[in-house]
Scaffold this active site. Structure first.
Site, PDB file in Angstrom:
ATOM      1  N   ASP A 103       0.832  -1.209   0.000  1.00  0.00           N
ATOM      2  CA  ASP A 103       0.000   0.000   0.000  1.00  0.00           C
ATOM      3  C   ASP A 103       0.868   1.262   0.000  1.00  0.00           C
ATOM      4  OD1 ASP A 103      -2.117  -1.728   0.418  1.00  0.00           O
ATOM      5  OD2 ASP A 103      -2.084  -1.434   2.595  1.00  0.00           O
TER       6      ASP A 103
HETATM    7  N1  URA Z   1      -1.129  -5.988   3.883  1.00  0.00           N
HETATM    8  C1  URA Z   1      -1.618  -4.749   3.876  1.00  0.00           C
HETATM    9  O1  URA Z   1      -2.655  -4.473   4.473  1.00  0.00           O
HETATM   10  N2  URA Z   1      -0.951  -3.815   3.196  1.00  0.00           N
HETATM   11  C2  URA Z   1       0.199  -4.055   2.549  1.00  0.00           C
HETATM   12  O2  URA Z   1       0.756  -3.146   1.954  1.00  0.00           O
HETATM   13  C3  URA Z   1       0.701  -5.358   2.557  1.00  0.00           C
HETATM   14  C4  URA Z   1       0.013  -6.312   3.242  1.00  0.00           C
END
Ligand code: URA
Length: 235
Positions: A103
């Site tokens: 993310d």
């Molecule tokens: N899980 C998440 O919620 N975000 C990420 O970036 C990776 C794994």
């Protein structure tokens, strides 16, 4: 010598094999000037392969580990104009793309490569390559809630696979956990903790398979060697 068209696209670092099939079936791929919509078509050495207007070449394979800072997207371009991780790769001239996603707000270990086969291999759930996260959450989840996460919770209509979860620290504002999962669903860790009422405050991937970040500073990357690639797969 010939190589299957679908594999050619992946080996050229254009996309994963799965995506390659979509491009080919959509009629966007030409071999020696003619549209070919069969993924198994054999490309003979020397034939020109194009996707839309782009000519593809088989490049040497590149594998990178980036310590992604927060505030970057892992897509190759962003409609909202936010910074992309490829901006952090300086002089790397091969077109590499991220294996899976992190993310915008998540930090940590991101593998980038132009080897679509390798990317497919470490992403495929069957191969159960573990991803290790360090997660700071609001509050201190009760044991019964952590047990629930370990077994699997329903997020967006799917039950998560069993997770390994270890407590790292607890303080007045929250708690820190190590979470090891084999899946890479969108926002998975954030949704898992949200599902038990303890939202994530900070999320960092500390290892991909058996490859940790080591001393790699945020925003920096390094090239991976065969031992590193073996460590990723070994888990
Ligand atoms: N899980 C998440 O919620 N975000 C990420 O970036 C990776 C794994």
């Amino acid at each position: 010598m010939s190589v299957r068209l679908q594999k050619f696209l992946a080996q050229a670092g254009f996309c994963s094999r799965r995506k390659a099939e979509e491009y080919i079936r959509a009629g966007r791929v030409r071999v020696a000037g003619r549209v070919v919509d069969e993924p198994w078509f054999g490309v003979v050495t020397g034939q020109e392969v194009r996707v839309d207007d782009r000519v593809l070449r088989l490049e040497s394979k590149v594998y990178l580990l980036l310590n992604k800072p927060a505030g970057y997207v892992t897509t190759m371009s962003d409609p909202q104009g936010r910074p992309t991780v490829t901006e952090l790769l300086g002089a790397v001239k091969e077109r590499v793309y991220p294996v899976g996603r992190l993310d915008f707000d998540t930090e940590g270990a991101l593998i980038l490569t132009n080897d679509g086969d390798f990317a497919d291999r470490i992403l495929h759930p069957r191969n159960e390559v573990p991803r290790t996260y360090q997660v700071r959450v609001k509050g201190y989840p009760e044991k019964i809630l952590i047990a629930k996460l370990r077994r699997g919770v329903d997020i967006e209509g799917h039950r998560t696979s069993p997770a390994r979860i270890n407590k790292i620290a607890v303080n007045a504002s929250g708690s820190i956990w190590e979470v090891i999962i084999h899946e890479g669903r969108k926002r998975q860790v954030r949704l898992m903790f949200a599902a038990i009422g303890h939202p994530v405050i900070h999320l960092r991937r500390v290892a991909y398979g058996g490859l940790g970040l080591g001393r790699l500073a945020a925003g920096r990357f390094r090239h991976l060697n065969p031992a590193d690639l073996a460590a990723i797969i070994r888990g």
